[in-house]
Design a protein around this motif. Sequence first.
Motif, PDB file in Angstrom:
ATOM      1  N   ASP A 162       0.830  -1.210   0.000  1.00  0.00           N
ATOM      2  CA  ASP A 162       0.000   0.000   0.000  1.00  0.00           C
ATOM      3  C   ASP A 162       0.863   1.258   0.000  1.00  0.00           C
ATOM      4  OD1 ASP A 162       0.862  -0.611   2.576  1.00  0.00           O
ATOM      5  OD2 ASP A 162      -0.848   0.351   3.538  1.00  0.00           O
ATOM      6  N   LEU A 163       2.022   1.200   0.652  1.00  0.00           N
ATOM      7  CA  LEU A 163       2.950   2.336   0.610  1.00  0.00           C
ATOM      8  C   LEU A 163       3.648   2.423  -0.744  1.00  0.00           C
ATOM      9  CD1 LEU A 163       4.612   2.094   4.154  1.00  0.00           C
ATOM     10  CD2 LEU A 163       2.828   3.682   3.411  1.00  0.00           C
ATOM     11  N   TRP A 164       4.080   1.282  -1.269  1.00  0.00           N
ATOM     12  CA  TRP A 164       4.794   1.258  -2.543  1.00  0.00           C
ATOM     13  C   TRP A 164       3.932   1.794  -3.684  1.00  0.00           C
ATOM     14  CZ3 TRP A 164       9.472   1.171  -4.314  1.00  0.00           C
ATOM     15  CH2 TRP A 164       9.743   0.799  -5.643  1.00  0.00           C
ATOM     16  N   ASN A 165       2.644   1.529  -3.634  1.00  0.00           N
ATOM     17  CA  ASN A 165       1.746   1.932  -4.718  1.00  0.00           C
ATOM     18  C   ASN A 165       1.181   3.339  -4.542  1.00  0.00           C
ATOM     19  OD1 ASN A 165       1.983  -0.572  -6.082  1.00  0.00           O
ATOM     20  ND2 ASN A 165       0.443  -1.490  -4.737  1.00  0.00           N
ATOM     21  N   GLY A 166       1.632   4.052  -3.531  1.00  0.00           N
ATOM     22  CA  GLY A 166       1.138   5.404  -3.275  1.00  0.00           C
ATOM     23  C   GLY A 166       2.237   6.448  -3.318  1.00  0.00           C
ATOM     24  N   ASP A 167       2.039   7.515  -2.553  1.00  0.00           N
ATOM     25  CA  ASP A 167       2.984   8.638  -2.552  1.00  0.00           C
ATOM     26  C   ASP A 167       4.359   8.247  -2.030  1.00  0.00           C
ATOM     27  OD1 ASP A 167       1.012  10.262  -3.575  1.00  0.00           O
ATOM     28  OD2 ASP A 167       0.421  11.093  -1.626  1.00  0.00           O
ATOM     29  N   VAL A 168       4.405   7.325  -1.055  1.00  0.00           N
ATOM     30  CA  VAL A 168       5.699   6.888  -0.526  1.00  0.00           C
ATOM     31  C   VAL A 168       6.505   6.184  -1.612  1.00  0.00           C
ATOM     32  CG1 VAL A 168       6.845   5.315   1.089  1.00  0.00           C
ATOM     33  CG2 VAL A 168       4.965   6.758   1.879  1.00  0.00           C
ATOM     34  N   GLY A 169       5.858   5.299  -2.366  1.00  0.00           N
ATOM     35  CA  GLY A 169       6.551   4.617  -3.458  1.00  0.00           C
ATOM     36  C   GLY A 169       7.037   5.584  -4.519  1.00  0.00           C
ATOM     37  N   GLY A 188       8.218   6.259   9.886  1.00  0.00           N
ATOM     38  CA  GLY A 188       7.428   7.434  10.221  1.00  0.00           C
ATOM     39  C   GLY A 188       6.054   7.021  10.709  1.00  0.00           C
ATOM     40  N   ARG A 189       5.434   7.901  11.504  1.00  0.00           N
ATOM     41  CA  ARG A 189       4.099   7.594  12.032  1.00  0.00           C
ATOM     42  C   ARG A 189       3.013   7.835  11.006  1.00  0.00           C
ATOM     43  NH1 ARG A 189       5.625  11.262  17.137  1.00  0.00           N
ATOM     44  NH2 ARG A 189       6.397  12.405  15.310  1.00  0.00           N
ATOM     45  N   THR A 190       3.338   8.631  10.012  1.00  0.00           N
ATOM     46  CA  THR A 190       2.413   8.921   8.923  1.00  0.00           C
ATOM     47  C   THR A 190       3.178   8.876   7.608  1.00  0.00           C
ATOM     48  OG1 THR A 190       2.845  11.302   8.978  1.00  0.00           O
ATOM     49  CG2 THR A 190       1.088  10.474  10.428  1.00  0.00           C
ATOM     50  N   THR A 191       2.440   8.826   6.502  1.00  0.00           N
ATOM     51  CA  THR A 191       3.113   8.846   5.210  1.00  0.00           C
ATOM     52  C   THR A 191       3.877  10.152   5.015  1.00  0.00           C
ATOM     53  OG1 THR A 191       1.095   9.672   4.146  1.00  0.00           O
ATOM     54  CG2 THR A 191       1.447   7.287   4.142  1.00  0.00           C
ATOM     55  N   GLU A 192       3.359  11.236   5.573  1.00  0.00           N
ATOM     56  CA  GLU A 192       4.040  12.522   5.469  1.00  0.00           C
ATOM     57  C   GLU A 192       5.392  12.484   6.158  1.00  0.00           C
ATOM     58  OE1 GLU A 192      -0.128  13.021   4.591  1.00  0.00           O
ATOM     59  OE2 GLU A 192       0.874  12.181   6.363  1.00  0.00           O
ATOM     60  N   GLU A 193       5.456  11.858   7.340  1.00  0.00           N
ATOM     61  CA  GLU A 193       6.739  11.745   8.036  1.00  0.00           C
ATOM     62  C   GLU A 193       7.709  10.845   7.273  1.00  0.00           C
ATOM     63  OE1 GLU A 193       5.611  12.541  12.740  1.00  0.00           O
ATOM     64  OE2 GLU A 193       6.076  10.500  12.064  1.00  0.00           O
ATOM     65  N   ILE A 194       7.207   9.757   6.690  1.00  0.00           N
ATOM     66  CA  ILE A 194       8.067   8.867   5.900  1.00  0.00           C
ATOM     67  C   ILE A 194       8.662   9.624   4.718  1.00  0.00           C
ATOM     68  CG2 ILE A 194       8.127   6.807   4.448  1.00  0.00           C
ATOM     69  CD1 ILE A 194       5.910   5.630   6.211  1.00  0.00           C
ATOM     70  N   ILE A 195       7.816  10.371   4.018  1.00  0.00           N
ATOM     71  CA  ILE A 195       8.272  11.137   2.855  1.00  0.00           C
ATOM     72  C   ILE A 195       9.293  12.190   3.270  1.00  0.00           C
ATOM     73  CG2 ILE A 195       7.524  12.833   1.139  1.00  0.00           C
ATOM     74  CD1 ILE A 195       4.942  11.147   0.866  1.00  0.00           C
TER      75      ILE A 195
END
Length: 332
Positions: free
Chosen positions: A44-51, A121-128
């Motif tokens: 789900d991360l790979w196929n979204g903004d993180v990916g 990260g706790r959120t996708t924003e923090e991961i990015i």
Amino acid sequence: MKRLGVFSMVLFLVLSACKEGSKKSYLPESIGAINNLTIVVENDLWNGDVGNKIRQHFAAPVVGLTWDEPLFNITNVPNSVFSGALRKTRAVLYVQQDSLNLAHIKTDMYATPQKIGVIKGRTTEEIIANLDKKAAEIIATFKEQEITAAQKRFLRSLNKEKALENKFDISLNIPSIYKVGREEDNFVWIDHLIPKGTVNVIAYSMPANSFKTDSTLVKDIVRMRDSIGGKYIPGPDVEGKITHMRTEPAFSPNVFPAEIGGMKAIEVRGIWDIKNYPMAGPFLMYILDDKENNRQLVLEGFTFAPATEKRDYMFQLEAILKTVRINVKEKH
């Protein structure tokens, strides 16, 4: 009793240290082709903004090639299948949404040598945000490790010719498949055949004051390259026309500061072509400030491989050039 207690504590510490050392010594050897990267990330991360952000950084095009090729060949897997041989991969990027917000690099966790970039990260924003903050350092760490791995492979069979030592008092760890093709007073050309062309190393020296100001640096480099190409690297015979290697005039080369062989250097990446003939390819040059010998030492690698991916050839050349050692002859 007091002495016995101290002895027991010392024995415990020694055994613990031995256990930890044994654990490290039993790590398996890492595996993988040069410039391969395993990315551990949920689908789900790979196929979204993180990916998208991961690909933006780790699949970015390599600078100075004739067409876009990515920094790494990427294999992405979810954490549930990251086991067995995958854990022995030399370069790993681990990305996870977690209760922690962090970004760091770990060494030799499952194999050796191995580098693992960890992004959480706790959120996708923090991961990015962590990817943006740490990606350049992780990429540099992976690349340094891959350069070392490539150089280690060279040692299996090295070229033993003495042209570079005799002409410039230097040595390079060059695989034995490369052979000296031309040797002049201030010029050595070493190459080897590949299925659709050649991979080449050239070396020459320039006066110590050849590059006086930053404002004219790129022009001076291009002028130097084109002069050397005109003198030593001819193109195919074309009736009524002069052909030789030059710097592709439509693309200004990229210039970066560097340090090679313990010396300050200039790294130059760009495209070469043949004047009056349709041939071109990438080149990588290092201009070393060799103060001990009062000169600028120029080492260049270039590839001719039409309709062929060139990233790995250029990476091999970079690994070769970075083995340079000065003053290899005994001084009397």
